[in-house]
Design an enzyme around this catalytic site. Sequence first.
Site, mmCIF file in Angstrom:
data_model
loop_
_atom_site.group_PDB
_atom_site.id
_atom_site.type_symbol
_atom_site.label_atom_id
_atom_site.label_comp_id
_atom_site.label_asym_id
_atom_site.label_seq_id
_atom_site.Cartn_x
_atom_site.Cartn_y
_atom_site.Cartn_z
ATOM 1 N N ASP A 1 0.876 -1.233 -0.010
ATOM 2 C CA ASP A 1 0.053 0.050 -0.172
ATOM 3 C C ASP A 1 0.911 1.216 0.151
ATOM 4 O OD1 ASP A 1 0.881 -0.518 2.652
ATOM 5 O OD2 ASP A 1 -1.237 -1.103 3.466
ATOM 6 N N ASN B 1 -7.792 -2.798 14.120
ATOM 7 C CA ASN B 1 -9.125 -3.024 13.763
ATOM 8 C C ASN B 1 -9.361 -4.307 12.937
ATOM 9 O OD1 ASN B 1 -8.070 -2.011 11.479
ATOM 10 N ND2 ASN B 1 -9.351 -0.307 11.238
ATOM 11 N N HIS C 1 -7.398 -4.719 10.146
ATOM 12 C CA HIS C 1 -7.119 -4.231 8.663
ATOM 13 C C HIS C 1 -5.940 -5.260 8.264
ATOM 14 C CE1 HIS C 1 -4.763 -0.428 9.518
ATOM 15 N NE2 HIS C 1 -4.043 -1.362 9.362
ATOM 16 N N GLU D 1 -9.843 -2.067 5.263
ATOM 17 C CA GLU D 1 -10.281 -1.577 6.547
ATOM 18 C C GLU D 1 -11.778 -2.269 6.534
ATOM 19 O OE1 GLU D 1 -8.713 -0.080 8.529
ATOM 20 O OE2 GLU D 1 -8.254 2.207 7.781
HETATM 21 C C1 F6R Z 1 1.372 -1.343 6.053
HETATM 22 C C2 F6R Z 1 0.035 -2.131 6.134
HETATM 23 C C3 F6R Z 1 -0.844 -2.153 7.389
HETATM 24 C C4 F6R Z 1 0.148 -2.277 8.586
HETATM 25 C C5 F6R Z 1 -0.694 -2.317 10.074
HETATM 26 C C6 F6R Z 1 0.156 -2.398 11.184
HETATM 27 O O1 F6R Z 1 2.023 -1.434 4.790
HETATM 28 O O2 F6R Z 1 -0.216 -2.719 5.223
HETATM 29 O O3 F6R Z 1 -1.601 -2.996 7.387
HETATM 30 O O4 F6R Z 1 0.686 -3.536 8.504
HETATM 31 O O5 F6R Z 1 -1.338 -0.967 9.879
HETATM 32 O O6 F6R Z 1 0.852 -1.240 11.187
HETATM 33 P P1 F6R Z 1 2.066 -1.337 12.518
HETATM 34 O O7 F6R Z 1 3.154 -2.298 12.327
HETATM 35 O O8 F6R Z 1 2.601 0.224 12.137
HETATM 36 O O9 F6R Z 1 1.549 -1.395 13.701
#
Ligand code: F6R
Length: 248
Positions: free
Chosen positions: A67, A136, A138, A143
């Site tokens: 992403d 959450n 995701h 989401e």
């Molecule tokens: C990032 C991504 C997100 C993160 C998730 C956890 O490329 O796709 O799904 O893996 O938001 O983020 P952190 O590791 O910062 O808690």
Amino acid sequence: MQVKHFPTTVAAAYAVADRIAERLKATPKIVLGLATGVTMEPVYERLVALHRAGEISFANVTSFNLDEYVGLPPVDPRSYRSTMDSQLFDLVDIDKSRTFVPDGLVADPKAFGSRYEAMIREAGGIDLQLLGIGRNGHIGFNEPGADFAARTRVVDLEKSTLEANSAFFGGALPPTQAMTMGIGTILDSREIIVLATGATKRDAVRASLLGDITPDCPATALRRHPNVSWWLDAESGAGVASGSLAAE
Ligand code: F6R
């Protein structure tokens, strides 16, 4: 689905890096799906160390990131392209022309999404997808409510995601949209590793592994995949048993 427990965050992250390194040694032309975020920092740190020790080469690797924020140019230090460059790509021998990160600036996001999907297919598909998880539930930036069949597209980010990621924006909120691989894209990968560390991920991990399979918790979609492993530290994995579960 396999669940693996580790005593500390670093132990879990380094074990994930070691698994990636093992796959890389066996398949030098591996196609990796990569994630960003705090969780991944020690993974990339360890991969860089293994590369510097002469144990692994990325020379033949192709990578696709999950992403990117909409509206951030790749040179912005907060963009996921910049993050990947500074945490991994610029520190190893990867051919950067084969590192792909969604473009958050395209004029026609729909066309870009189709092109990204085609590029993944043309590369032979993703052999190993690395995932973190949001508080959450995701995965990527899919989401709650996201369709399990969704492909690469632009999505709106939830308030909790914006708040969780505001640390990277000096406390201000990040861009409110992102271009992300879809859950359908992710499920096409041959192997998926989910790394979740810290107490803030405990509820999402429990819901993903033990709750109903529902778009309300996007990571529950992973239970439909035949080759997923969850790598947890003591805090994220509390209350979840180790071992294997069949895909549902
Ligand atoms: C990032 C991504 C997100 C993160 C998730 C956890 O490329 O796709 O799904 O893996 O938001 O983020 P952190 O590791 O910062 O808690």
